[in-house]
Design an enzyme around this catalytic site. Sequence first.
Site, PDB file in Angstrom:
ATOM      1  N   ARG A  75      44.396  33.382  43.668  1.00  0.00           N
ATOM      2  CA  ARG A  75      45.587  34.250  42.614  1.00  0.00           C
ATOM      3  C   ARG A  75      46.540  34.970  43.895  1.00  0.00           C
ATOM      4  NH1 ARG A  75      41.900  36.429  38.346  1.00  0.00           N
ATOM      5  NH2 ARG A  75      42.617  34.465  36.466  1.00  0.00           N
TER       6      ARG A  75
ATOM      7  N   LYS B   7      25.897  31.779  39.416  1.00  0.00           N
ATOM      8  CA  LYS B   7      25.432  32.618  38.168  1.00  0.00           C
ATOM      9  C   LYS B   7      26.776  33.448  38.162  1.00  0.00           C
ATOM     10  CE  LYS B   7      24.254  34.681  41.264  1.00  0.00           C
ATOM     11  NZ  LYS B   7      24.353  36.324  41.025  1.00  0.00           N
TER      12      LYS B   7
END
Length: 356
Positions: free
Chosen positions: A37, A97
Amino acid sequence: MSRTIRWGIMGTGKIARILADALTASRSGELVAVASRDHERAQAFAREFDVGRAHGDYAGLVDDPEVDLVYVATHHPEHRAWAVRVAEAGRHVLCEKPLAVHTADAERIVAAAQRNGVFLMEAFAYRCHPQTERLVDLLRNGAIGEVRMIDVGFGYNAGSRPTNYLLDRALAGGSILDVGCYTTSMSHLIARVAGDGELAEATQVAGGGMIGPSGVDHWAAATVTFGSGLLARIATSVQIELGSWLRIDGSAGRITVPSPWLPGRMGDRSTIRLERRGASPTEIEIPLVQDVFVTEVEAVAGFVERRELSPPAMPWEESLANMRTLDRWRSSIGLRYEDEPEVARTDPAAGTRTVI
């Protein structure tokens, strides 16, 4: 491999850098794009790893026509939205994960992969390593007889800085989701092997944990029981140097794995210790051909080429079963995140929760 897989990495944090290094060393993968971002961060990452394209937003990576597979390395709460968008764009997904913050979101990710016919794997690199394959072979061939109990842990001290994302409730911080997911995933794997390959669902989960001022677990433990009577005792932490261990006890002996999660990466040899009743202990050494994350990259390429969309190393249903166990573990210590569905308590065990 018939052709090189073109990878994109979503995120520029520590684990993204580890995967970028692995891609550089791999034979099957090429890192062609990165997204953040913060456009400057993406550009700096691209320069460091000689990546052709740097996107200043995640959507740009999703829509990049030169990318075959996206590694989603964002914070936990963003996994669901972006893994689903990548799958909907027809690109394969390796998702860091845990697959999601809770089961409902993990189910959405799996459904998107299934609906769009793309590969999806939760990124437990240890599942792709020869050490784990050797462990599975030993258990399957009855090396310690009937598997009865597992003792497994993973914990470290990440420091107490308030800005640490591991202590941030809004980022789904805490030890259970960060490293406890390894301990439960290993327990599910062993329970499946002990059950002749049938998916293992936890029948009972009872946990205890220390909840810090920011509202996430600093350390936690649990007992997880499976249908066969197999019992796993698990421990995790992001504020205590617990270390890593795996011990499996059976009717005819014991297996110990000193470095179950990152074999060979921390300077340890990759070894499995086998102790059979009435025999001298045996040290089984696993040759370290390449880094554990390079092994993961090469394994992913093989799964994609063979169209094993739900990979045998970490099948979708096992990711979901593991997620359900994590939900119940957190529920047993009273830890829920914002906008999370209630977890049905299907076992009679009462957990304990201490607030510090």
